[in-house]
Enzyme design. Structure first.
Site, PDB file in Angstrom:
ATOM      1  N   GLY A  22     -65.331   0.016  17.471  1.00  0.00           N
ATOM      2  CA  GLY A  22     -64.529  -0.188  16.274  1.00  0.00           C
ATOM      3  C   GLY A  22     -63.787  -1.505  16.233  1.00  0.00           C
TER       4      GLY A  22
ATOM      5  CB  CYS B 192     -80.241  -1.749 -13.394  1.00  0.00           C
ATOM      6  SG  CYS B 192     -81.608  -2.815 -13.857  1.00  0.00           S
ATOM      7  CD  GLU B 193     -75.918   1.372 -10.706  1.00  0.00           C
ATOM      8  OE1 GLU B 193     -74.762   1.516 -11.153  1.00  0.00           O
ATOM      9  OE2 GLU B 193     -76.801   2.251 -10.779  1.00  0.00           O
TER      10      GLU B 193
END
Length: 442
Positions: A248, A361-362
């Site tokens: 992390g 297409c967003e």
């Protein structure tokens, strides 16, 4: 302008990676193209290992391969004598295909299937990180029916609330991962495995989240686990030979990110382990860590070719590229930030404020909002830095876009390690309707 690893600018004003001109790479392999600086991967891995060596701690540095999984990167990890963290049967299969040493493979996952666990036994891997009670029962069934041994670690949640995005926080009590330390689940899990004839408990594992900058969370997690280890020695006369503190460790995506050197986080963990073993006269455990993003994140750069430009007066200028959320979902998924440059015009002033838009297409398919590039020209080569982790690994074929190729660069040489998908690849699993009908008739 911040460059990473072996990146530089040549006399043509082009960005280079590993001594290779990115314009040449784009011409040879096409775009989008994910380029890895393998020298930086090696440097980071060696730094982690050297930190443990200096402290006199026996350790395993396991590459958390969910960040980026491929045969080639596993082969590099094998060369560096790393261990490997896999989280699915598919990642394990890839490790087998790379002939990765089985004894250094650790299998994670909060919902491993019965067949995946059987596969782990088939390959005689080094360790399974147990995540839930059903998994314990399945491990007992498999090991007893086969009369085969397996090492296990118990994944626990230490109750750490790390400062990171909610989607990548995993160490708090309300988590889908692991056994809670505070409510007694971890003790119950331990007792179900302790003294089993075929399952050998090595110790505990925790992972508190991803892209964490502060060291306090890592120190606290190490303290909590060490306290539980001391308690298990008192209650059950059991000494944990292994302490796995996960990964992390944060990296620098933009100028706002202020990570320490990756080894600095390890030093904090080491200090806790060393002080508590001395305080409680506890045998020094072997310490395992699992860096993923901090090994491959800033070693990766994605190259795109620009297409259309759209000016919205008074608002912004959109520069569209030939990739987007299909090859890097992170900006759309949780607002991840990146830095970009005009890789073919590095010496030109980067003074035009633009938004780099993908071709999906967003409306939300924007890779970077409000960044500065050289004045946009169709056909420019754009490099987005620090895309080595959780981009290709999370890529999709949305809009039936093909996944990009991947190239490793090092010492002036380049090698294709993942080929670009073709249109034929996109339909290779499709079954025409006529074939379904004929099979149903039979």
């Amino acid at each position: 302008m911040h460059l990473y690893g072996t990146q530089s600018v040549n006399n043509l004003g082009h960005l280079t990676i590993g001594g290779v001109d990115t314009v040449d790479l784009a011409n040879i392999y096409g775009t989008p193209l994910l380029v890895y600086d393998i020298a930086l991967f090696r440097e980071r891995a060696k730094a982690f290992k050297e930190t443990f060596k200096k402290a006199g701690i026996t350790a395993q540095v396991a590459y958390a391969s969910k960040a980026f999984s491929s045969i080639a990167i596993y082969e590099v990890a094998k060369q560096l004598d790393l261990s490997l963290d896999v989280v699915s049967g598919g990642e394990l299969y890839t490790a087998v295909a790379a002939d990765f040493p089985r004894e250094r493979i650790h299998f994670h996952g909060n919902n491993k299937s019965y067949s995946e666990l059987q596969y782990a036994f088939d390959e005689k891997i080094g360790c399974i990180v147990v995540d839930n009670f059903l998994e314990i029962e399945w491990l007992k069934q498999i090991s007893e029916s086969r009369k085969e041994k397996m090492n296990v670690l118990l994944r626990v949640t230490p109750g750490v609330h790390a400062s990171t995005h909610d989607y990548i926080t995993t160490g708090q009590e309300d988590s889908k991962f692991g056994f809670d330390l505070k409510n007694g689940q971890a003790d119950d899990a331990f007792l179900k495995l302790y003294n089993h004839p075929f399952l050998t408990v090595l110790g505990m594992h925790c992972h508190i989240g991803s892209q964490i900058f502060e060291t306090d969370a890592f120190r606290f997690a190490a303290e909590v686990l060490m306290e539980k280890m001391v308690e298990w020695r008192e209650k059950f006369k059991f000494v944990c030979p292994v302490l796995n503190l996960g990964g992390g460790f944060g990296i620098r995506y933009t100028a706002e990110d202020k990570p320490l050197q990756p080894a600095a986080y390890v030093e904090e963990m080491e200090n806790v382990v060393l002080s508590m073993t001395r305080k409680h006269n506890y045998p020094l455990p072997e310490v395992w860590i699992e860096p993923g993003r901090s090994l491959v994140g800033d070693a990766g750069t994605t190259l795109y070719t620009t297409g259309s430009t759209k000016l919205v007066p008074g608002l912004r200028t959109y520069v569209a590229v030939d990739g987007g959320m299909s090859d890097n979902i992170r900006p759309a998924l949780y607002g991840a930030k990146y830095t970009a440059v005009s890789a073919n015009r590095m010496m030109d002033p980067h003074s035009d404020k633009v938004t780099i838009a993908g071709k999906c297409c967003e409306s939300g398919d924007k890779l970077i909002e409000d960044t500065y590039l050289a004045e946009p020209v169709e056909g420019d080569l754009i490099a987005i830095f620090c895309t080595g982790a959780y981009t290709y690994a999370m890529a999709s074929n949305y809009n039936r876009l093909a996944k990009p190729a991947i190239v490793f660069c090092e010492d002036g040489k380049h090698q294709l390690v993942v080929r670009r998908e073709t249109y034929e690849d996109l339909v290779k699993l499709d079954i025409p309707l006529q074939q379904i009908e004929s099979e149903n008739v039979k």
